[in-house]
Design a protein around this motif. Structure first.
Motif, PDB file in Angstrom:
ATOM      1  N   TRP A 287     -73.495  -9.024  19.651  1.00 50.80           N
ATOM      2  CA  TRP A 287     -72.801  -7.824  20.092  1.00 50.80           C
ATOM      3  C   TRP A 287     -72.269  -7.958  21.515  1.00 50.80           C
ATOM      4  O   TRP A 287     -71.194  -7.452  21.821  1.00 50.80           O
ATOM      5  N   ASP A 288     -73.002  -8.610  22.392  1.00 41.13           N
ATOM      6  CA  ASP A 288     -72.620  -8.672  23.799  1.00 41.13           C
ATOM      7  C   ASP A 288     -71.880  -9.948  24.168  1.00 41.13           C
ATOM      8  O   ASP A 288     -71.587 -10.179  25.342  1.00 41.13           O
ATOM      9  N   TYR A 289     -71.581 -10.790  23.187  1.00 42.97           N
ATOM     10  CA  TYR A 289     -70.825 -12.017  23.444  1.00 42.97           C
ATOM     11  C   TYR A 289     -69.434 -11.649  23.945  1.00 42.97           C
ATOM     12  O   TYR A 289     -68.712 -10.862  23.332  1.00 42.97           O
ATOM     13  N   ASP A 290     -69.029 -12.220  25.084  1.00 43.81           N
ATOM     14  CA  ASP A 290     -67.671 -12.009  25.596  1.00 43.81           C
ATOM     15  C   ASP A 290     -67.398 -13.035  26.684  1.00 43.81           C
ATOM     16  O   ASP A 290     -67.826 -12.886  27.822  1.00 43.81           O
ATOM     17  N   LYS A 291     -66.675 -14.082  26.325  1.00 46.16           N
ATOM     18  CA  LYS A 291     -66.393 -15.158  27.275  1.00 46.16           C
ATOM     19  C   LYS A 291     -65.436 -14.728  28.381  1.00 46.16           C
ATOM     20  O   LYS A 291     -65.441 -15.312  29.462  1.00 46.16           O
ATOM     21  N   VAL A 292     -64.600 -13.729  28.138  1.00 49.54           N
ATOM     22  CA  VAL A 292     -63.721 -13.235  29.199  1.00 49.54           C
ATOM     23  C   VAL A 292     -64.557 -12.702  30.355  1.00 49.54           C
ATOM     24  O   VAL A 292     -64.301 -13.016  31.529  1.00 49.54           O
ATOM     25  N   LEU A 293     -65.573 -11.919  30.048  1.00 48.05           N
ATOM     26  CA  LEU A 293     -66.437 -11.367  31.091  1.00 48.05           C
ATOM     27  C   LEU A 293     -67.256 -12.460  31.763  1.00 48.05           C
ATOM     28  O   LEU A 293     -67.472 -12.429  32.980  1.00 48.05           O
ATOM     29  N   VAL A 294     -67.708 -13.438  30.988  1.00 46.64           N
ATOM     30  CA  VAL A 294     -68.443 -14.571  31.567  1.00 46.64           C
ATOM     31  C   VAL A 294     -67.579 -15.281  32.604  1.00 46.64           C
ATOM     32  O   VAL A 294     -68.019 -15.564  33.727  1.00 46.64           O
ATOM     33  N   GLU A 295     -66.342 -15.560  32.242  1.00 43.74           N
ATOM     34  CA  GLU A 295     -65.450 -16.267  33.159  1.00 43.74           C
ATOM     35  C   GLU A 295     -65.190 -15.463  34.427  1.00 43.74           C
ATOM     36  O   GLU A 295     -65.139 -16.015  35.534  1.00 43.74           O
ATOM     37  N   GLN A 296     -65.020 -14.155  34.296  1.00 44.97           N
ATOM     38  CA  GLN A 296     -64.764 -13.317  35.461  1.00 44.97           C
ATOM     39  C   GLN A 296     -65.919 -13.390  36.455  1.00 44.97           C
ATOM     40  O   GLN A 296     -65.703 -13.479  37.673  1.00 44.97           O
ATOM     41  N   VAL A 297     -67.130 -13.381  35.949  1.00 47.30           N
ATOM     42  CA  VAL A 297     -68.302 -13.433  36.828  1.00 47.30           C
ATOM     43  C   VAL A 297     -68.398 -14.794  37.505  1.00 47.30           C
ATOM     44  O   VAL A 297     -68.609 -14.890  38.726  1.00 47.30           O
ATOM     45  N   VAL A 298     -68.254 -15.865  36.736  1.00 42.77           N
ATOM     46  CA  VAL A 298     -68.398 -17.215  37.289  1.00 42.77           C
ATOM     47  C   VAL A 298     -67.315 -17.506  38.329  1.00 42.77           C
ATOM     48  O   VAL A 298     -67.598 -18.061  39.398  1.00 42.77           O
ATOM     49  N   MET A 299     -66.096 -17.138  38.044  1.00 38.41           N
ATOM     50  CA  MET A 299     -65.001 -17.446  38.958  1.00 38.41           C
ATOM     51  C   MET A 299     -64.880 -16.445  40.100  1.00 38.41           C
ATOM     52  O   MET A 299     -64.154 -16.689  41.071  1.00 38.41           O
ATOM     53  N   GLY A 300     -65.581 -15.314  40.011  1.00 41.94           N
ATOM     54  CA  GLY A 300     -65.457 -14.282  41.039  1.00 41.94           C
ATOM     55  C   GLY A 300     -66.596 -14.217  42.037  1.00 41.94           C
ATOM     56  O   GLY A 300     -66.600 -13.338  42.909  1.00 41.94           O
ATOM     57  N   HIS A 301     -67.559 -15.147  41.947  1.00 41.26           N
ATOM     58  CA  HIS A 301     -68.697 -15.103  42.855  1.00 41.26           C
ATOM     59  C   HIS A 301     -68.267 -15.481  44.272  1.00 41.26           C
ATOM     60  O   HIS A 301     -67.491 -16.413  44.476  1.00 41.26           O
ATOM     61  N   LYS A 302     -68.781 -14.777  45.261  1.00 45.06           N
ATOM     62  CA  LYS A 302     -68.345 -14.973  46.655  1.00 45.06           C
ATOM     63  C   LYS A 302     -68.891 -16.245  47.282  1.00 45.06           C
ATOM     64  O   LYS A 302     -68.261 -16.819  48.179  1.00 45.06           O
ATOM     65  N   HIS A 303     -70.063 -16.697  46.840  1.00 43.88           N
ATOM     66  CA  HIS A 303     -70.732 -17.784  47.546  1.00 43.88           C
ATOM     67  C   HIS A 303     -70.894 -19.069  46.727  1.00 43.88           C
ATOM     68  O   HIS A 303     -71.041 -20.147  47.308  1.00 43.88           O
ATOM     69  N   LEU A 304     -70.892 -18.966  45.408  1.00 45.18           N
ATOM     70  CA  LEU A 304     -71.121 -20.135  44.551  1.00 45.18           C
ATOM     71  C   LEU A 304     -69.844 -20.457  43.782  1.00 45.18           C
ATOM     72  O   LEU A 304     -69.436 -19.705  42.903  1.00 45.18           O
ATOM     73  N   PRO A 305     -69.191 -21.588  44.090  1.00 45.74           N
ATOM     74  CA  PRO A 305     -67.955 -21.936  43.394  1.00 45.74           C
ATOM     75  C   PRO A 305     -68.193 -22.207  41.911  1.00 45.74           C
ATOM     76  O   PRO A 305     -69.251 -22.718  41.516  1.00 45.74           O
ATOM     77  N   GLY A 306     -67.203 -21.886  41.109  1.00 49.50           N
ATOM     78  CA  GLY A 306     -67.305 -22.116  39.675  1.00 49.50           C
ATOM     79  C   GLY A 306     -66.154 -22.946  39.148  1.00 49.50           C
ATOM     80  O   GLY A 306     -65.097 -23.056  39.773  1.00 49.50           O
ATOM     81  N   THR A 307     -66.380 -23.550  37.987  1.00 52.93           N
ATOM     82  CA  THR A 307     -65.362 -24.263  37.231  1.00 52.93           C
ATOM     83  C   THR A 307     -65.526 -23.860  35.774  1.00 52.93           C
ATOM     84  O   THR A 307     -66.653 -23.746  35.287  1.00 52.93           O
ATOM     85  N   ILE A 308     -64.413 -23.640  35.083  1.00 51.82           N
ATOM     86  CA  ILE A 308     -64.445 -23.259  33.677  1.00 51.82           C
ATOM     87  C   ILE A 308     -63.781 -24.354  32.856  1.00 51.82           C
ATOM     88  O   ILE A 308     -62.692 -24.818  33.190  1.00 51.82           O
ATOM     89  N   VAL A 309     -64.434 -24.761  31.753  1.00 50.76           N
ATOM     90  CA  VAL A 309     -63.828 -25.676  30.775  1.00 50.76           C
ATOM     91  C   VAL A 309     -63.730 -24.923  29.454  1.00 50.76           C
ATOM     92  O   VAL A 309     -64.747 -24.528  28.884  1.00 50.76           O
ATOM     93  N   ARG A 310     -62.497 -24.688  29.006  1.00 49.95           N
ATOM     94  CA  ARG A 310     -62.259 -23.962  27.756  1.00 49.95           C
ATOM     95  C   ARG A 310     -62.091 -24.956  26.614  1.00 49.95           C
ATOM     96  O   ARG A 310     -61.208 -25.816  26.658  1.00 49.95           O
ATOM     97  N   LEU A 311     -62.915 -24.807  25.603  1.00 52.27           N
ATOM     98  CA  LEU A 311     -62.947 -25.758  24.494  1.00 52.27           C
ATOM     99  C   LEU A 311     -62.120 -25.293  23.308  1.00 52.27           C
ATOM    100  O   LEU A 311     -61.952 -24.099  23.077  1.00 52.27           O
ATOM    101  N   PRO A 312     -61.651 -26.247  22.501  1.00 52.68           N
ATOM    102  CA  PRO A 312     -60.993 -25.954  21.227  1.00 52.68           C
ATOM    103  C   PRO A 312     -62.041 -25.915  20.121  1.00 52.68           C
ATOM    104  O   PRO A 312     -63.244 -25.792  20.398  1.00 52.68           O
ATOM    105  N   MET A 313     -61.615 -26.050  18.871  1.00 55.24           N
ATOM    106  CA  MET A 313     -62.553 -26.314  17.791  1.00 55.24           C
ATOM    107  C   MET A 313     -63.065 -27.739  17.981  1.00 55.24           C
ATOM    108  O   MET A 313     -62.285 -28.669  18.083  1.00 55.24           O
ATOM    109  N   VAL A 314     -64.382 -27.894  18.066  1.00 62.02           N
ATOM    110  CA  VAL A 314     -64.980 -29.202  18.336  1.00 62.02           C
ATOM    111  C   VAL A 314     -65.589 -29.753  17.046  1.00 62.02           C
ATOM    112  O   VAL A 314     -66.261 -29.034  16.303  1.00 62.02           O
ATOM    113  N   TYR A 315     -65.339 -31.029  16.797  1.00 68.78           N
ATOM    114  CA  TYR A 315     -65.887 -31.685  15.618  1.00 68.78           C
ATOM    115  C   TYR A 315     -66.503 -33.011  16.043  1.00 68.78           C
ATOM    116  O   TYR A 315     -66.263 -33.515  17.146  1.00 68.78           O
TER     117      TYR A 315
END
Length: 343
Positions: free
Chosen positions: A144-172
């Motif tokens: 119910w609470d899964y939401d990668k958009v919100l996850v990305e906003q938090v990781v990339m918006g932190h004031k002190h800890l830099p973030g990097t996002i890797v967006r994946l396709p369908m992985v096989y």
């Protein structure tokens, strides 16, 4: 570098661990503990066992390892992301969070979460993201609470800890517990003369990536400083339709049958994927190739060959219930599109 992985024992994780170990990085892993069937860990790897929902309680162990980078292989919810960044804001130099192309508005249109016209062309890292929150609410209760958009906003918006996002396709690839390739492979190995697929789904394109290449992309994102504060796609350069994907599998085992596209009106409802197949999901991967020097380590054919080899050695449970050949044979005869199996 000292690299801490959150998760890391299912599918993508073991390939990331192996690739990092090959490059000589000092590794630690935090998870709930290995369960039956999960990958073993390299000798000398630090293990920290615990509950992800209480991440802050393990700060002493994390501080003892003192990671340069934390790789979160599956940040699930906004709360997960907040806890991640709060826990490591003064313990690590950077966080790499693994996300998905399901953050895009276009992907929401595939699943009926978003409305509006089809978006043409490959998606870039700046393509519009989903506006509707919690895409799986109303489905499985634990998502119910899964939401990668919100996850990305938090990781990339932190004031002190830099973030990097890797967006994946369908992985096989080896270790795929969803066995995305197997249903088609099994029909070929069973000697079926044809594989039926709804015509809209047959022409639908979806970005894919082989798991060892995905691991390479994550390694680059974690170890190169230029990746700090950046978002990257990773996917194979050719965005195949489903029919092309099945035919690529067939070519590796020399299957001489035919993939038959059938109109949705001629198929029972359960054989028609309930998606908007006019919205393709192809990813522009120019950024990760330019900035991080990413490239695939294997040819597309070798990636498929290795996946087939693993799938044959690790068939899913209930394989004989995956496809109803009697129903398909009756449908083939009714539509007059070919001989019955065995004739």
């Amino acid at each position: 570098m000292r690299i801490l992985l959150l998760g890391g024992t299912r599918f993508i994780g073991p390939h990331v661990v192996k690739r990092l170990a090959q490059d000589g990085h000092e590794l630690a892993i935090f998870n709930r503990g290995l369960s039956s069937g999960e990958a073993s860990l390299p000798e000398g790897m630090v293990t920290i066992q615990g509950d992800r929902s209480r991440l802050g309680e393990y700060r002493e162990a994390f501080h003892s390892f003192s990671p340069d980078v934390v790789i979160d292989l599956f940040p699930y919810t906004e709360a997960d992301a907040h806890l991640l960044m709060e826990t490591f804001q003064d313990l690590a130099g950077r966080v790499v969070a693994i996300s998905s192309c399901d953050v895009y508005r276009a992907f929401g249109r595939v699943n009926g979460i978003e409305t509006g016209p089809v978006e043409a062309g490959p998606l870039t890292e700046n393509s519009p993201r989903c506006q509707n929150r919690y895409p799986f609410r109303g489905g499985r209760e634990d998502r119910w609470d899964y939401d990668k958009v919100l996850v990305e906003q938090v990781v990339m918006g932190h004031k002190h800890l830099p973030g990097t996002i890797v967006r994946l396709p369908m992985v096989y690839g080896p270790g795929d517990y969803q066995h995305r390739l197997y249903p088609y492979l099994q029909q070929m190995r069973d000697g079926r003369k044809m594989i039926l697929i709804e015509e809209g789904f047959a022409s639908w394109s979806w970005a894919r990536g082989y798991v060892e290449d995905i691991a390479e992309a994550i390694l680059l994102a974690a170890t190169l400083d230029v990746a700090k504060g950046q978002i990257y796609h990773v996917a194979e350069p050719d965005c195949l339709t489903m029919k092309q994907w099945i035919e690529r599998i067939a070519a590796q085992i020399d299957w001489q049958g035919e993939v038959i596209s059938v109109p949705a009106t001629d198929l029972p409802v359960h054989l028609v994927p309930q998606i908007n197949n006019r919205q393709h999901i192809c990813l522009d991967t120019g950024k990760i190739r330019r900035e991080l020097g990413y490239q695939e380590s294997l040819t597309a054919n070798e990636a498929i060959r290795r996946t087939i080899e693993w799938e044959i050695a690790h068939p899913p449970e209930g394989v004989h219930q995956m496809i109803n050949y009697i129903e398909e044979d009756e449908l083939i005869t009714k539509l007059g599109i070919g001989p019955r199996y065995g004739e």
